[in-house]
Design a protein around this motif. Sequence first.
Motif, PDB file in Angstrom:
ATOM      1  N   ARG A   1      37.026 -65.358  19.892  1.00 28.36           N
ATOM      2  CA  ARG A   1      37.402 -64.457  18.794  1.00 28.36           C
ATOM      3  C   ARG A   1      36.771 -63.080  18.995  1.00 28.36           C
ATOM      4  N   TYR A   2      35.688 -63.035  19.793  1.00 32.37           N
ATOM      5  CA  TYR A   2      34.971 -61.783  19.995  1.00 32.37           C
ATOM      6  C   TYR A   2      35.134 -61.222  21.411  1.00 32.37           C
ATOM      7  N   PHE A   3      35.299 -62.106  22.386  1.00 33.96           N
ATOM      8  CA  PHE A   3      35.341 -61.666  23.784  1.00 33.96           C
ATOM      9  C   PHE A   3      36.456 -62.384  24.540  1.00 33.96           C
ATOM     10  N   LYS A   4      37.141 -61.631  25.378  1.00 33.23           N
ATOM     11  CA  LYS A   4      38.253 -62.203  26.132  1.00 33.23           C
ATOM     12  C   LYS A   4      37.783 -63.183  27.185  1.00 33.23           C
ATOM     13  N   ASP A   5      36.701 -62.837  27.888  1.00 35.25           N
ATOM     14  CA  ASP A   5      36.210 -63.669  28.981  1.00 35.25           C
ATOM     15  C   ASP A   5      34.760 -63.310  29.279  1.00 35.25           C
ATOM     16  N   LYS A   6      34.230 -63.909  30.348  1.00 41.07           N
ATOM     17  CA  LYS A   6      32.832 -63.689  30.715  1.00 41.07           C
ATOM     18  C   LYS A   6      32.542 -62.217  30.980  1.00 41.07           C
ATOM     19  N   HIS A   7      33.439 -61.544  31.669  1.00 45.26           N
ATOM     20  CA  HIS A   7      33.190 -60.150  32.010  1.00 45.26           C
ATOM     21  C   HIS A   7      33.208 -59.253  30.769  1.00 45.26           C
ATOM     22  N   ALA A   8      33.987 -59.639  29.762  1.00 40.89           N
ATOM     23  CA  ALA A   8      33.962 -58.869  28.515  1.00 40.89           C
ATOM     24  C   ALA A   8      32.615 -59.022  27.825  1.00 40.89           C
ATOM     25  N   VAL A   9      32.023 -60.216  27.908  1.00 37.37           N
ATOM     26  CA  VAL A   9      30.686 -60.431  27.352  1.00 37.37           C
ATOM     27  C   VAL A   9      29.672 -59.552  28.083  1.00 37.37           C
ATOM     28  N   LEU A  10      29.721 -59.591  29.407  1.00 37.77           N
ATOM     29  CA  LEU A  10      28.767 -58.819  30.202  1.00 37.77           C
ATOM     30  C   LEU A  10      28.978 -57.320  30.009  1.00 37.77           C
ATOM     31  N   GLU A  11      30.239 -56.905  29.897  1.00 32.66           N
ATOM     32  CA  GLU A  11      30.531 -55.491  29.669  1.00 32.66           C
ATOM     33  C   GLU A  11      29.921 -55.023  28.346  1.00 32.66           C
ATOM     34  N   THR A  12      30.061 -55.840  27.313  1.00 30.32           N
ATOM     35  CA  THR A  12      29.523 -55.473  26.011  1.00 30.32           C
ATOM     36  C   THR A  12      27.998 -55.502  26.014  1.00 30.32           C
ATOM     37  N   LEU A  13      27.427 -56.469  26.748  1.00 24.41           N
ATOM     38  CA  LEU A  13      25.971 -56.492  26.912  1.00 24.41           C
ATOM     39  C   LEU A  13      25.479 -55.182  27.523  1.00 24.41           C
ATOM     40  N   GLY A  14      26.159 -54.764  28.587  1.00 20.43           N
ATOM     41  CA  GLY A  14      25.780 -53.529  29.254  1.00 20.43           C
ATOM     42  C   GLY A  14      25.932 -52.326  28.351  1.00 20.43           C
ATOM     43  N   GLN A  15      27.036 -52.286  27.600  1.00 13.97           N
ATOM     44  CA  GLN A  15      27.266 -51.152  26.720  1.00 13.97           C
ATOM     45  C   GLN A  15      26.225 -51.098  25.614  1.00 13.97           C
ATOM     46  N   ARG A  16      25.841 -52.272  25.092  1.00 12.36           N
ATOM     47  CA  ARG A  16      24.830 -52.297  24.033  1.00 12.36           C
ATOM     48  C   ARG A  16      23.491 -51.773  24.529  1.00 12.36           C
ATOM     49  N   LEU A  17      23.086 -52.198  25.729  1.00 11.51           N
ATOM     50  CA  LEU A  17      21.819 -51.717  26.280  1.00 11.51           C
ATOM     51  C   LEU A  17      21.879 -50.228  26.565  1.00 11.51           C
ATOM     52  N   MET A  18      22.979 -49.755  27.171  1.00  9.87           N
ATOM     53  CA  MET A  18      23.113 -48.336  27.462  1.00  9.87           C
ATOM     54  C   MET A  18      23.089 -47.519  26.172  1.00  9.87           C
ATOM     55  N   ASP A  19      23.743 -48.000  25.134  1.00  6.26           N
ATOM     56  CA  ASP A  19      23.762 -47.278  23.855  1.00  6.26           C
ATOM     57  C   ASP A  19      22.355 -47.165  23.274  1.00  6.26           C
ATOM     58  N   ARG A  20      21.598 -48.241  23.344  1.00 12.46           N
ATOM     59  CA  ARG A  20      20.243 -48.223  22.797  1.00 12.46           C
ATOM     60  C   ARG A  20      19.347 -47.273  23.595  1.00 12.46           C
ATOM     61  N   GLN A  21      19.506 -47.273  24.901  1.00  7.52           N
ATOM     62  CA  GLN A  21      18.737 -46.334  25.719  1.00  7.52           C
ATOM     63  C   GLN A  21      19.158 -44.892  25.432  1.00  7.52           C
ATOM     64  N   ASN A  22      20.454 -44.688  25.267  1.00 10.39           N
ATOM     65  CA  ASN A  22      20.958 -43.339  25.015  1.00 10.39           C
ATOM     66  C   ASN A  22      20.507 -42.793  23.666  1.00 10.39           C
ATOM     67  N   GLU A  23      20.368 -43.679  22.687  1.00  6.11           N
ATOM     68  CA  GLU A  23      19.866 -43.240  21.384  1.00  6.11           C
ATOM     69  C   GLU A  23      18.442 -42.696  21.519  1.00  6.11           C
ATOM     70  N   ALA A  24      17.661 -43.323  22.375  1.00  7.19           N
ATOM     71  CA  ALA A  24      16.300 -42.826  22.623  1.00  7.19           C
ATOM     72  C   ALA A  24      16.338 -41.454  23.289  1.00  7.19           C
ATOM     73  N   LEU A  25      17.280 -41.285  24.216  1.00  6.30           N
ATOM     74  CA  LEU A  25      17.439 -39.994  24.894  1.00  6.30           C
ATOM     75  C   LEU A  25      17.808 -38.896  23.895  1.00  6.30           C
ATOM     76  N   LEU A  26      18.723 -39.194  22.992  1.00  9.86           N
ATOM     77  CA  LEU A  26      19.149 -38.201  22.007  1.00  9.86           C
ATOM     78  C   LEU A  26      18.001 -37.816  21.076  1.00  9.86           C
ATOM     79  N   ARG A  27      17.183 -38.801  20.700  1.00 12.42           N
ATOM     80  CA  ARG A  27      16.013 -38.494  19.857  1.00 12.42           C
ATOM     81  C   ARG A  27      15.034 -37.609  20.607  1.00 12.42           C
ATOM     82  N   TRP A  28      14.851 -37.885  21.891  1.00 11.39           N
ATOM     83  CA  TRP A  28      13.942 -37.104  22.730  1.00 11.39           C
ATOM     84  C   TRP A  28      14.420 -35.658  22.854  1.00 11.39           C
ATOM     85  N   VAL A  29      15.703 -35.486  23.104  1.00 13.20           N
ATOM     86  CA  VAL A  29      16.274 -34.143  23.225  1.00 13.20           C
ATOM     87  C   VAL A  29      16.119 -33.373  21.920  1.00 13.20           C
TER      88      VAL A  29
END
Length: 218
Positions: A65-93
């Motif tokens: 219901r949330y993910f099409k397949d394994k790669h969609a899970v991994l893609e979302t995992l990656g996007q979530r981590l990148m987003d969290r790191q990027n939020e730190a970058l934006l605060r720093w800037v």
Amino acid sequence: MAKTRTIKKTKPAPERATPQQERAMQTRDHLLDVAGELLGEVGIENISTNMICARAGMTPPALYRYFKDKHAVLETLGQRLMDRQNEALLRWVERYTPDGIDTLTTHLEDLMRETARITKAEPGGAWIERALRASPKLAHVRVASHRFVTDRITDAFAPLLPGVPRKALWRRVRLTVEFGYATDEMLDEEDLIPRNDIIRDAARILNLAMLDLQRRDD
């Protein structure tokens, strides 16, 4: 005559619609947390949706219901981590840009430490970063995130370095961003150098790279 090989670009695995209700969002995040933990245990080759469901105590239809397949899970995992790191970058800037280029470069180590903290706190964080680099199906997440970070840092530095062409500034920043993330990955792999030393020395290298641009601006 040798034929020119055409590199076929891999399309990202489509994710199901992002849930809006709080309970559904919690379920989705739980699946991602479980997937991150499993990725760190079994690796990208062996992880499967059935394995994720078994660990999460859910049925495969519930996951789909949330993910099409394994790669969609991994893609979302990656996007979530990148987003969290990027939020730190934006605060720093936002925090250091008003004080000028010297303050920004002086506090590069702060940014690297915060990024490392976020990666360590993320379930399977180091393995997520490795998956983003290892899998052609996931590389677009990493590249898009690094370009986003490059754009934001370039936007912050450009007014402070008016004598440096934006194209040259973007190129230099893009290289430093890649170096910074490689350093973050190294923290979980290189046990012959203390973590603090890796971060400190990497920050000095990045500082020198930006000071070189500052000299070009003088």
